[in-house]
Design a protein around this motif. Structure first.
Motif, PDB file in Angstrom:
ATOM      1  N   LEU A  50       0.830  -1.204   0.000  1.00  0.00           N
ATOM      2  CA  LEU A  50       0.000   0.000   0.000  1.00  0.00           C
ATOM      3  C   LEU A  50       0.866   1.256   0.000  1.00  0.00           C
ATOM      4  O   LEU A  50       0.560   2.236  -0.688  1.00  0.00           O
ATOM      5  N   PHE A  51       1.951   1.229   0.773  1.00  0.00           N
ATOM      6  CA  PHE A  51       2.873   2.364   0.760  1.00  0.00           C
ATOM      7  C   PHE A  51       3.495   2.542  -0.621  1.00  0.00           C
ATOM      8  O   PHE A  51       3.657   3.666  -1.104  1.00  0.00           O
ATOM      9  N   GLU A  52       3.847   1.424  -1.241  1.00  0.00           N
ATOM     10  CA  GLU A  52       4.480   1.494  -2.563  1.00  0.00           C
ATOM     11  C   GLU A  52       3.531   2.096  -3.591  1.00  0.00           C
ATOM     12  O   GLU A  52       3.935   2.957  -4.395  1.00  0.00           O
ATOM     13  N   VAL A  53       2.271   1.656  -3.581  1.00  0.00           N
ATOM     14  CA  VAL A  53       1.290   2.198  -4.522  1.00  0.00           C
ATOM     15  C   VAL A  53       1.075   3.676  -4.258  1.00  0.00           C
ATOM     16  O   VAL A  53       1.025   4.494  -5.198  1.00  0.00           O
ATOM     17  N   CYS A  54       0.950   4.042  -3.007  1.00  0.00           N
ATOM     18  CA  CYS A  54       0.726   5.443  -2.645  1.00  0.00           C
ATOM     19  C   CYS A  54       1.906   6.307  -3.094  1.00  0.00           C
ATOM     20  O   CYS A  54       1.719   7.388  -3.669  1.00  0.00           O
ATOM     21  N   HIS A  55       3.120   5.809  -2.864  1.00  0.00           N
ATOM     22  CA  HIS A  55       4.315   6.558  -3.245  1.00  0.00           C
ATOM     23  C   HIS A  55       4.401   6.722  -4.753  1.00  0.00           C
ATOM     24  O   HIS A  55       4.642   7.829  -5.264  1.00  0.00           O
ATOM     25  N   ARG A  56       4.200   5.629  -5.481  1.00  0.00           N
ATOM     26  CA  ARG A  56       4.267   5.714  -6.950  1.00  0.00           C
ATOM     27  C   ARG A  56       3.223   6.683  -7.485  1.00  0.00           C
ATOM     28  O   ARG A  56       3.477   7.434  -8.432  1.00  0.00           O
ATOM     29  N   SER A  57       2.061   6.672  -6.879  1.00  0.00           N
ATOM     30  CA  SER A  57       0.992   7.552  -7.329  1.00  0.00           C
ATOM     31  C   SER A  57       1.344   9.018  -7.107  1.00  0.00           C
ATOM     32  O   SER A  57       1.102   9.874  -7.970  1.00  0.00           O
ATOM     33  N   MET A  58       1.939   9.314  -5.971  1.00  0.00           N
ATOM     34  CA  MET A  58       2.357  10.707  -5.714  1.00  0.00           C
ATOM     35  C   MET A  58       3.441  11.134  -6.692  1.00  0.00           C
ATOM     36  O   MET A  58       3.396  12.241  -7.248  1.00  0.00           O
ATOM     37  N   ILE A  59       4.413  10.264  -6.889  1.00  0.00           N
ATOM     38  CA  ILE A  59       5.500  10.592  -7.819  1.00  0.00           C
ATOM     39  C   ILE A  59       4.960  10.803  -9.235  1.00  0.00           C
ATOM     40  O   ILE A  59       5.453  11.643 -10.000  1.00  0.00           O
ATOM     41  N   ALA A  60       3.900  10.054  -9.573  1.00  0.00           N
ATOM     42  CA  ALA A  60       3.300  10.176 -10.904  1.00  0.00           C
ATOM     43  C   ALA A  60       2.433  11.428 -11.047  1.00  0.00           C
ATOM     44  O   ALA A  60       1.871  11.673 -12.118  1.00  0.00           O
ATOM     45  N   GLY A  61       2.330  12.209 -10.003  1.00  0.00           N
ATOM     46  CA  GLY A  61       1.596  13.470 -10.087  1.00  0.00           C
ATOM     47  C   GLY A  61       0.145  13.403  -9.631  1.00  0.00           C
ATOM     48  O   GLY A  61      -0.626  14.337  -9.890  1.00  0.00           O
ATOM     49  N   ARG A  62      -0.232  12.320  -8.951  1.00  0.00           N
ATOM     50  CA  ARG A  62      -1.629  12.174  -8.512  1.00  0.00           C
ATOM     51  C   ARG A  62      -1.837  12.925  -7.196  1.00  0.00           C
ATOM     52  O   ARG A  62      -2.223  12.365  -6.176  1.00  0.00           O
ATOM     53  N   THR A  63      -1.552  14.220  -7.229  1.00  0.00           N
ATOM     54  CA  THR A  63      -1.640  15.054  -6.032  1.00  0.00           C
ATOM     55  C   THR A  63      -2.557  16.260  -6.228  1.00  0.00           C
ATOM     56  O   THR A  63      -2.539  17.205  -5.443  1.00  0.00           O
ATOM     57  N   GLY A  64      -3.354  16.222  -7.277  1.00  0.00           N
ATOM     58  CA  GLY A  64      -4.252  17.338  -7.556  1.00  0.00           C
ATOM     59  C   GLY A  64      -5.612  17.165  -6.909  1.00  0.00           C
ATOM     60  O   GLY A  64      -5.816  16.323  -6.030  1.00  0.00           O
ATOM     61  N   TYR A  65      -6.565  17.967  -7.353  1.00  0.00           N
ATOM     62  CA  TYR A  65      -7.924  17.868  -6.847  1.00  0.00           C
ATOM     63  C   TYR A  65      -8.576  16.561  -7.281  1.00  0.00           C
ATOM     64  O   TYR A  65      -8.269  16.012  -8.341  1.00  0.00           O
ATOM     65  N   SER A  66      -9.492  16.100  -6.458  1.00  0.00           N
ATOM     66  CA  SER A  66     -10.224  14.881  -6.768  1.00  0.00           C
ATOM     67  C   SER A  66     -11.627  15.224  -7.244  1.00  0.00           C
ATOM     68  O   SER A  66     -12.089  16.364  -7.102  1.00  0.00           O
TER      69      SER A  66
END
Length: 388
Positions: A50-66
């Motif tokens: 779960l940490f790995e998926v969360c980290h990869r997602s942040m690095i991929a730019g998934r930090t915007g509005y939902s």
């Protein structure tokens, strides 16, 4: 200065219920040796994936509005999960929230208003009082009787209904008792709700922590589909309470009606947490299986030790991460017992935090290692025996 009426309605529903927990944390910061059995915070960490998926997602730019309803992949994962339980569920039946608590608040704000009654079993989870009062509704208690294993009965529900009753807030597996309703019991409860045109808000956060047997829910009954809303999260099932990722699943019209309210409060959860949650729901992760094994074993450790002590009556849970104990035969109520026990190095929750029907109870968390369970039992035994 003047404040909104909601602040008065909620004035006594917050931190006061957790006073012993807060004092315990203060004492520990000061260096005291306290075994903390207050809150339901899993002792297992989340699965590393779960940490790995969360980290990869942040690095991929998934930090915007939902999206206000939730991220598409997560909506699909939740819909697929519930479609396996009842045919016809799709993403139009799903809304995402930051945890079950937010889902509870939004749902009851959307279903109730000033003067409405919300039926809830007593004892009940401590924050229910606040989410009920927030809209101006009031709690209508249904006694959960020890002789019935603290399970809600259709007969007691029927007796508690008033002309103001609008919603049944159902919790199975139940906090604090760990009681689990059977499909037959839920069917009878559902019939009462249909007869009185009640919504059923089903808090199912402990669904995956049933020790033995099968989890049952009103959501799974097609005859109750138009009136049932199931709420849950990954907080307990995946040992991830700090990620705040939950949902509500209910009728399409309910989701459409609630969306503007949800969007006024927030816009879904963070995309990188949504990605992690979708992965969690779509994957075979053993966290809940390990917790079921650990918590059942620890509940039996507590029960075996405490039932041998004078004045204590433990009730073995069927699910969840707590065990409750009746302390009335010691001559103390739950509140007095808990505060005095804290002086002996064990912090537990007093039953008074969970309703009028729990005044003689204490609640102990199962989320500590077995050796700490044994140590806590030793300290409790020394405290009880010193009172003889």
């Amino acid at each position: 200065m003047q404040y909104a009426a909601i602040t008065d309605r909620l004035a006594d529903t917050g931190g006061a219920k957790w006073a012993i927990h807060q004092r315990c944390r203060e004492m520990k910061r000061e260096g005291a040796d306290i075994i903390e059995l207050t809150i339901g915070e899993p002792d297992l960490p989340p699965d590393p994936q779960l940490f790995e998926v969360c980290h990869r997602s942040m690095i991929a730019g998934r930090t915007g509005y939902s999206s206000g309803r939730g991220e598409p992949e997560l909506l699909e994962a939740i819909a697929a999960r519930y479609a396996r339980r009842r045919a016809g569920v799709d993403t139009s039946n799903v809304m995402c929230f930051p945890g079950t608590q937010t889902a509870l608040f939004a749902t009851l704000m959307g279903l109730t208003g000033p003067g409405d009654g919300v039926l809830v079993g007593d004892p009940f989870y401590a924050t229910y009082e606040g989410v009920i009062r927030a809209s101006g509704a009031h709690r209508e208690s249904v006694p959960l009787k020890a002789e019935n294993g603290f399970r809600l009965s259709a007969e007691d529900l029927e007796a508690a209904i008033t002309p103001k009753s609008r919603v049944l807030l159902l919790n199975s597996p139940q906090n604090p008792s760990g009681a689990v309703l059977s499909a037959e019991e839920i069917s009878r409860i559902g019939a009462v709700c249909k007869a009185h045109d009640l919504w059923i808000v089903s808090d199912e956060v402990y669904e995956e922590l049933v020790f033995d047997g099968v989890f049952a829910s009103p959501f799974d009954d097609p005859a109750l589909a138009e009136r049932t809303i199931a709420l849950s999260s990954i907080s307990k099932s995946h040992a991830a309470p700090g990620f705040r990722s939950g949902w509500a699943v209910g009728p399409r019209e309910f989701c459409e009606k609630l969306l503007p309210l949800s969007e006024t409060m927030l816009f879904g959860n963070q995309p990188f947490i949504a990605d992690m949650t979708a992965f969690a729901l779509n994957s075979d992760i053993a966290t809940s299986k390990q917790m079921r094994t650990d918590y059942k074993r620890r509940s039996n450790l507590f029960a075996d030790r405490l039932e041998a002590l004078p004045g204590l009556v433990p009730y073995r849970p069927q699910a969840g991460m707590f065990i409750i104990v009746d302390v009335s035969a010691t001559g103390l109520d739950g509140e007095s017992f808990a505060w005095r026990l804290l002086e002996h190095g064990v912090a537990v929750m007093p039953g008074s935090s969970f309703g009028e029907n729990a005044g003689n109870l204490i609640r102990l968390s199962l989320t500590v290692p077995d050796e700490m369970v044994e140590a806590a039992c030793g300290r409790i035994a020394a405290f009880v025996e010193a009172r003889q």
